[in-house]
Design an enzyme around this catalytic site. Sequence first.
Site, PDB file in Angstrom:
ATOM      1  N   TYR A 109       0.819  -1.220   0.000  1.00 55.10           N
ATOM      2  CA  TYR A 109       0.000   0.000   0.000  1.00 55.10           C
ATOM      3  C   TYR A 109       0.851   1.268   0.000  1.00 55.10           C
ATOM      4  O   TYR A 109       0.375   2.346  -0.335  1.00 55.10           O
ATOM      5  CB  TYR A 109      -0.956   0.016   1.198  1.00 55.10           C
ATOM      6  CG  TYR A 109      -2.122  -0.953   1.094  1.00 55.10           C
ATOM      7  CD1 TYR A 109      -2.267  -1.786  -0.012  1.00 55.10           C
ATOM      8  CD2 TYR A 109      -3.075  -1.037   2.101  1.00 55.10           C
ATOM      9  CE1 TYR A 109      -3.315  -2.674  -0.102  1.00 55.10           C
ATOM     10  CE2 TYR A 109      -4.135  -1.932   2.006  1.00 55.10           C
ATOM     11  CZ  TYR A 109      -4.252  -2.749   0.907  1.00 55.10           C
ATOM     12  OH  TYR A 109      -5.302  -3.627   0.821  1.00 55.10           O
ATOM     13  N   LYS A 166       2.909 -15.679   1.997  1.00 53.59           N
ATOM     14  CA  LYS A 166       2.814 -16.463   0.764  1.00 53.59           C
ATOM     15  C   LYS A 166       4.232 -16.786   0.311  1.00 53.59           C
ATOM     16  O   LYS A 166       4.651 -16.437  -0.806  1.00 53.59           O
ATOM     17  CB  LYS A 166       2.030 -15.650  -0.282  1.00 53.59           C
ATOM     18  CG  LYS A 166       1.645 -16.445  -1.514  1.00 53.59           C
ATOM     19  CD  LYS A 166       0.634 -17.551  -1.269  1.00 53.59           C
ATOM     20  CE  LYS A 166       0.403 -18.346  -2.530  1.00 53.59           C
ATOM     21  NZ  LYS A 166      -0.378 -19.585  -2.286  1.00 53.59           N
ATOM     22  N   ASP A 170      -3.837 -17.767   1.240  1.00 53.82           N
ATOM     23  CA  ASP A 170      -5.026 -18.385   0.630  1.00 53.82           C
ATOM     24  C   ASP A 170      -5.573 -19.483   1.529  1.00 53.82           C
ATOM     25  O   ASP A 170      -6.788 -19.616   1.705  1.00 53.82           O
ATOM     26  CB  ASP A 170      -4.729 -18.894  -0.798  1.00 53.82           C
ATOM     27  CG  ASP A 170      -3.471 -19.737  -0.903  1.00 53.82           C
ATOM     28  OD1 ASP A 170      -2.547 -19.576  -0.085  1.00 53.82           O
ATOM     29  OD2 ASP A 170      -3.401 -20.592  -1.812  1.00 53.82           O
ATOM     30  N   ASP A 219      -5.415  -6.626   5.557  1.00 49.81           N
ATOM     31  CA  ASP A 219      -6.648  -5.940   5.170  1.00 49.81           C
ATOM     32  C   ASP A 219      -7.729  -6.976   4.844  1.00 49.81           C
ATOM     33  O   ASP A 219      -8.869  -6.908   5.327  1.00 49.81           O
ATOM     34  CB  ASP A 219      -6.355  -5.062   3.947  1.00 49.81           C
ATOM     35  CG  ASP A 219      -7.443  -4.045   3.678  1.00 49.81           C
ATOM     36  OD1 ASP A 219      -8.418  -3.998   4.436  1.00 49.81           O
ATOM     37  OD2 ASP A 219      -7.311  -3.302   2.681  1.00 49.81           O
ATOM     38  N   ASP A 248     -10.726  -8.313   7.677  1.00 52.94           N
ATOM     39  CA  ASP A 248     -12.124  -8.070   7.298  1.00 52.94           C
ATOM     40  C   ASP A 248     -12.916  -9.381   7.238  1.00 52.94           C
ATOM     41  O   ASP A 248     -14.060  -9.444   7.689  1.00 52.94           O
ATOM     42  CB  ASP A 248     -12.200  -7.341   5.947  1.00 52.94           C
ATOM     43  CG  ASP A 248     -11.966  -5.841   6.105  1.00 52.94           C
ATOM     44  OD1 ASP A 248     -12.051  -5.342   7.246  1.00 52.94           O
ATOM     45  OD2 ASP A 248     -11.710  -5.175   5.093  1.00 52.94           O
TER      46      ASP A 248
HETATM   47 MG   LIG Z   1      -4.492 -21.265  -3.501  1.00 53.80          MG
HETATM   48 MG   LIG Z   2     -10.411  -3.421   4.683  1.00 49.16          MG
END
Ligand SMILES: [Mg+2]
Ligand SMILES: [Mg+2]
Lengths: 358, 358
Positions: free
Chosen positions: B142, B193, B225, B249, B253
């Site tokens: 970000y 990841k 994931d 983020d 959420d």
């Molecule tokens: Mg995957």
């Molecule tokens: Mg958010």
Amino acid sequence: MDLNICVLPGDGIGPEIIEQAVVVLEKVCEKFGHKLSLDEAQIGGVAIDAHNTPLPQATIDKCLASDAVLMGAIGGPKWDKIDKSIRPERGLLGIRKALGLYANLRPAKLWDELKDASFLKDSVIGDGLDIMVVRELIGGIYFGEPRGEGVDENGERYAYNTMVYKESEVKRIVKLAFEIARKRGSKLHSVEKANVLDVSQLWNEVAEEVSKDYSDVDYHTMYVDNCAMQLVRNPGQFDTIVTGNLFGDIISDEASMITGSIGMLPSASIGDGKVSLFEPIHGSAPDITGTGKANPLATILSVSMMLRYSFDLDAEADLIEATVAKVLAEGYRTADIMEDGKECLSCSEMGALVASKL
Amino acid sequence: MDLNICVLPGDGIGPEIIEQAVVVLEKVCEKFGHKLSLDEAQIGGVAIDAHNTPLPQATIDKCLASDAVLMGAIGGPKWDKIDKSIRPERGLLGIRKALGLYANLRPAKLWDELKDASFLKDSVIGDGLDIMVVRELIGGIYFGEPRGEGVDENGERYAYNTMVYKESEVKRIVKLAFEIARKRGSKLHSVEKANVLDVSQLWNEVAEEVSKDYSDVDYHTMYVDNCAMQLVRNPGQFDTIVTGNLFGDIISDEASMITGSIGMLPSASIGDGKVSLFEPIHGSAPDITGTGKANPLATILSVSMMLRYSFDLDAEADLIEATVAKVLAEGYRTADIMEDGKECLSCSEMGALVASKL
Ligand SMILES: [Mg+2]
Ligand SMILES: [Mg+2]
């Protein structure tokens, strides 16, 4: 029609599920008068054992010479410790690249008969769940350059990756997603993070432009964090989702999981070339290999996707899906989706049953 | 103890919920003999209306002069069309930066009395849900440089962002997360990841190193994931999660949403400086502003977090949480969490009730 299929059984339960999927494929071809030619090649661990590489050139050649590729699963503990550059998963990345497969189609469908398996409440699921996630597969931050490690002016280590998309990459995947949405519920969500990321702003501009050719499709944009929430809160609002590689990895896995039946989910990887690849999303499950407990339905449904997307054989594809639904409705299950009062079949029994009911 | 609090009511329901949170804060201070000094400043839309900037210098000065900042909510349709550089959200980004708030603490707790609100099945929730997501807040993709748009050698546009972390950035957030995990269930998942991203590989190396100082905390790594799936499949496995800005983020959420009661969730943003910021995670809800339907409990619970994290006043913080639990157990609700057979209170009634039962 002539169907030349290259089969890549792979590792673990791969050969068992592929065997049953082929039984079903042969029966469909017989029924509809298609001429089926099967070839077989090695990928993943078996290829490492035989040729010291997870993707021998012979496998690439056979895939390129086929009309479509049907894969089982790859990997297992046996190959977990070997050199990173020849790990089984490299075989999958390699064949995707060799075939130019830029789009991963990941349907997350909740079968009526398996509604109880979902982790979400009945009230959240409502009428059911039938989402198609279209994930960009060979671009974005997983492949972006530059990437690596460095040392800054204070002698401190840092590491970095680049999330990058060019117009043409966005355009082809979004166009494909609109085509798919048009054949489904005519609704497309483009998932991005344009309030923060430059790459998402370009993504949105291109998607917006493409959307003008698809005024019949209801087009929306949604931030990825919101999408992760909405999949839990109200998954029924989604029909087709298109997104980049990283966001698609996260969102497609979340969407799969809310169905509660990973063993039922097929996938397709397609590109601009004629050869696409079809495989179940579940793994090689070394713990149940050879026990007959594997569920062949995701691979059988991958055959259905293959008939639909590689050969435009919608009637054949529909018949397979309807037969799977019928078999479930009649109370047949495999171990992974077993419920009280149902009949548990082995992998080969399930394959034979689906084939016999086609 | 002396508590100097700067209050930023903001926009929409912000002033209403802050008013009730202050009622509760005053009561707690009175009960425990703390000297409370309140100052107030403008942020977001109200600041734009008054000073043509979402974050006047006077607001920064007042925040820096305080011991802690309590915020309501910012933004609304009135300011949706104005220039991007002075949008209300810029006020929030600006104050985080000005205070050096590198960590966002996002508890996702399912209150026993509100179990029915969760979108997940009872069988998935099991004993309940009490997850703390620690998100890195001022680094990662970000804020990473370089970023922007370019044109390649073929004249094609592309856009890019850089996901980058340096050792010290990872170290401070992971260290903080271990400290938090130690005070909670002594279990920490670092979400990344690393099978694909260089930046995650560095993240893991640093986290592994930090973990050596916390052998009493059960430390795990998990791909993002997979985490998105596991939050749906078995959220009870998580206690504390630490992750980067983008992954945090998405994951924070999703974790919030599975509780089903966004109106109950507080948050903290903290840094190395003495001043931290506390706010509910819900927005400014312009649609219910002034109707009395706002739920002040997330802001009241933000006061609890403030007492715990800025002042180490655990007894005071515990009392607020216990009182909220009690009020819920006695059947009091606000409109957003209303169920059959319960009593629906207005925002000010709920604030007064919690304060009276402390
Ligand atoms: Mg995957
Ligand atoms: Mg958010």
